[in-house]
Design a protein around this motif. Structure first.
Motif: not given
Length: 641
Positions: A151-152, A160, A164, A211, A610
């Motif tokens: 997610l990053r 992530g 997020d 996470h 990613r």
């Protein structure tokens, strides 16, 4: 000996013969029978005395007045017929209440509440699984699956986080999505930067700490996630946060409520910090959780144990935040979590309860067109003998933990609830199927799902045992349907099924994390990868690419599109008869590379890709908005343009 061994294997549930996915018939040989009987503890290690073992099993069964476990419908009266009349009985309900009575030729019990209860008669315990007959059919809906770790984007760096994920949930909820699906978030091996597969966890009862959102400064990373760089930096930030923490009554209450189970897990993690991630490599005295040396370590390193308990508190607190974000966004289900089929053989789960798992074998799969020798997954199988003796409560606790945060749960490879393929670690000894207590396992799922008001998805893809899908349907457990597989499979003239033919009680998607994306499938990228890695020959790859081209053309005809436009795929997906459909964020964003290529570990960048956009952009992304409009137009909710 051979006949007795065969009788013993049959009694223990080892399947004598099976047919693999290619149609080839396999007979289970004596070496495999010995290995599997030893793994489940039916034969003592190092002995082949099948006669004595069979005599013990038969004597134990004859001594029982009632079966070891029974399934009954919650809220309905129950009448049992003991093997011998007479005797006092007692029933301990899940909440601790005790009922007593006298058994005659019949033993009549009042309607029982939902739960797992213990019935005692003649000194023997029978587990009573009081479950709803079936789970209710869920309302029609749709959602998005995405990689939490990815997610990053590269310019933000790191991994992530749960924060997020909460932001992604809010953004997708604003578009009308009913759920957001992610890969398993079970506890992993923080000190082993190579053990990052979400499907080989250290413990399925506990949660990933990788996470947890921290205040660490993020720096740009490589295009692919570099776990060796990211995880140590993240762990350092967590340790700083722990050192700076103030007294927290909520943490104290959490630790007290979780009790010995959390303490044992945290102790395992602290020992891992000291001796390395895999407990068989520890000094022998520390390989046993009840040893004096382990007790002394716990006393001397109390702060380290507290740190790992605190990490679980942080993970669960942040997952609660994700759950609440989904509720506030109006999502019907919120998180769609995934339960891995097994656990790592050298992790916290097997260290804490070694007798619960079969020894010297791995979960796997029989031979098929892509693996002529079958597959060994390097996952520890639950021992059905030990699981029944524990009243199936270990499975219930794992499910209950997941359902704290989600109303939609996928059970990976639910085929293993019927029969599990065990592969001996000994070289040259083939694997075989072991029959599992299917009725009991499905009852446990219904109990925990009903308790949480949740919907369950069973991943029923592959070499499906006869009758399993009917049993899943009877339990109200939804199946999985994958569009790329919903075809006639005629290499020369493939034809895809129409939308109306899809199963109603199912979650349907184009693919999964283990399969090509829409763009990757059309280009044959997965075939190219396997050719380049040497897992298929150039000739095989050339033929597969020709077959794929015909499949692409056939699906285009079914979609009435004739182009690679993913919106046509999503329109078809939305129009299927299935109650739930999932779209993959990779397809929405037009990505070609899939998250995982099965059969590879370090020779392919699995679980490292990613996303090109971050969760802050989800609420305004035009591609997500278009997908939501397609779902809304098909009557699945969502937001129309």
């Amino acid at each position: 000996m051979t006949n007795t061994l065969t009788d013993l294997a049959h009694r223990a549930g080892i399947v004598a013969r099976y047919t693999d996915a290619t149609g080839k018939v396999h007979d289970t040989n004596p070496d495999t029978q010995l290995a599997l009987l030893t793994a489940m503890g039916v034969l003592p290690s190092g002995t082949a005395d099948a006669d004595s073992a069979l005599t013990r099993l038969e004597a134990a069964a004859a001594a029982r007045p009632l079966p070891e476990w029974i399934v009954t419908e919650a809220g309905a009266p129950l009448t049992l017929h003991p093997a011998r009349p007479g005797g006092d009985w007692s029933l301990t309900l899940e909440d601790g209440q005790v009922l007593t009575g006298q058994a005659g030729s019949d033993l009549s019990l009042p309607p029982l509440p939902l739960g797992i209860h213990d019935l005692w008669l003649e000194g023997a315990c029978t587990t009573v699984l009081s479950a709803p007959a079936s789970l209710p059919e869920p309302p029609m809906g749709w959602g998005v699956t995405l990689p939490l770790y990815g997610l990053r984007p590269q310019d933000q760096g790191g991994l992530g986080s749960y924060a997020d994920l909460a932001q992604a949930v809010r953004g997708l909820g604003a578009h009308g999505a009913d759920f957001v699906g992610i890969n398993p978030v079970h506890a992993g091996f923080p000190d082993d930067v190579l053990a990052f597969s979400p499907y080989a966890p250290s413990s399925r009862r506990r949660f990933s700490t990788a996470h947890i959102a921290t205040d660490e400064a993020r720096v740009p990373d490589a295009a692919l996630i570099d776990y060796a760089a990211v995880l140590p930096r993240h762990t350092d930030a967590l340790r700083r946060s722990f050192a700076a923490r103030a007294a927290d009554p909520a943490f104290s209450a959490y630790r007290a409520a979780e009790g010995d189970d959390l303490t044992r897990f945290a102790l395992h993690q602290a020992l891992s910090d000291r001796f390395g991630p895999y407990w068989p490599n520890w000094p022998e005295a520390y390989q046993h959780p009840d040893s004096p040396e382990v007790a002394a370590f716990a006393a001397e390193h109390a702060d380290a144990v507290t740190f790992h308990a605190w990490l679980q508190f942080q993970a669960e607190t942040q997952l609660t935040g994700v759950r609440d974000a989904a509720r506030d966004a109006g999502m019907h289900y919120g998180l769609y979590l995934d339960l891995a089929v097994g656990t790592h053989p050298f992790g916290a789960e097997t260290w804490a309860a070694p007798d619960l798992f079969a020894r010297g074998v791995s979960l796997g799969a029989p031979p098929d067109a892509f693996a002529a020798d079958g597959q060994m997954w390097n996952l520890a199988p639950l021992n059905p003998v030990a699981l029944a003796k524990a009243g199936f409560r270990p499975l219930a606790r794992i499910l209950r933990a997941q359902l704290r945060f989600s109303s939609l749960l996928r059970i990976d490879h639910i085929l293993g609830f019927d029969r599990a393929f065990w592969v001996p670690e000994a070289a040259g000894v083939p694997g075989a199927y072991v029959t599992m207590p299917k009725a009991a396992l499905l009852a446990v799922v219904r109990i925990e799902a009903a308790r949480a008001g949740a919907t369950i998805i069973g991943e029923d893809l592959g070499n499906i045992p006869d009758g399993l899908q009917a049993d899943l349907a009877a339990s109200g457990i939804l199946g999985c349907r994958v569009i790329m597989f919903e075809q006639t499979h005629d290499p020369q003239t493939p034809a895809f099924h129409p939308a109306a033919a899809y199963a109603r009680r199912a979650l349907t998607s184009f693919a999964t994390h283990d399969l090509p994306t829409w763009q990757g499938w059309r280009s044959g990228l997965d075939i190219d990868w396997r050719r380049d890695l040497g897992s298929i020959t150039p000739e095989h790859a050339a033929q597969a690419l020709q077959d794929r081209a015909r499949q692409v053309s056939a699906l285009d005809q079914r979609l009435a599109a004739g182009t690679a436009d993913v919106s046509a795929l999503h329109q078809f997906l939305a129009s299927t008869a299935s109650r739930l459909v999932a779209v993959q964020i990779e397809d929405i964003l037009g990505l070609e590379q899939q998250p995982n290529l099965p059969g590879t570990v370090f020779d392919h960048p699995n679980w490292r890709r990613r996303l090109p956009v971050g969760p802050a952009d989800f609420a305004t992304d035009a591609r997500i908005r278009e997908t939501a409009a397609i779902m809304a137009a098909a009557g699945r909710g969502g937001t129309a343009d």
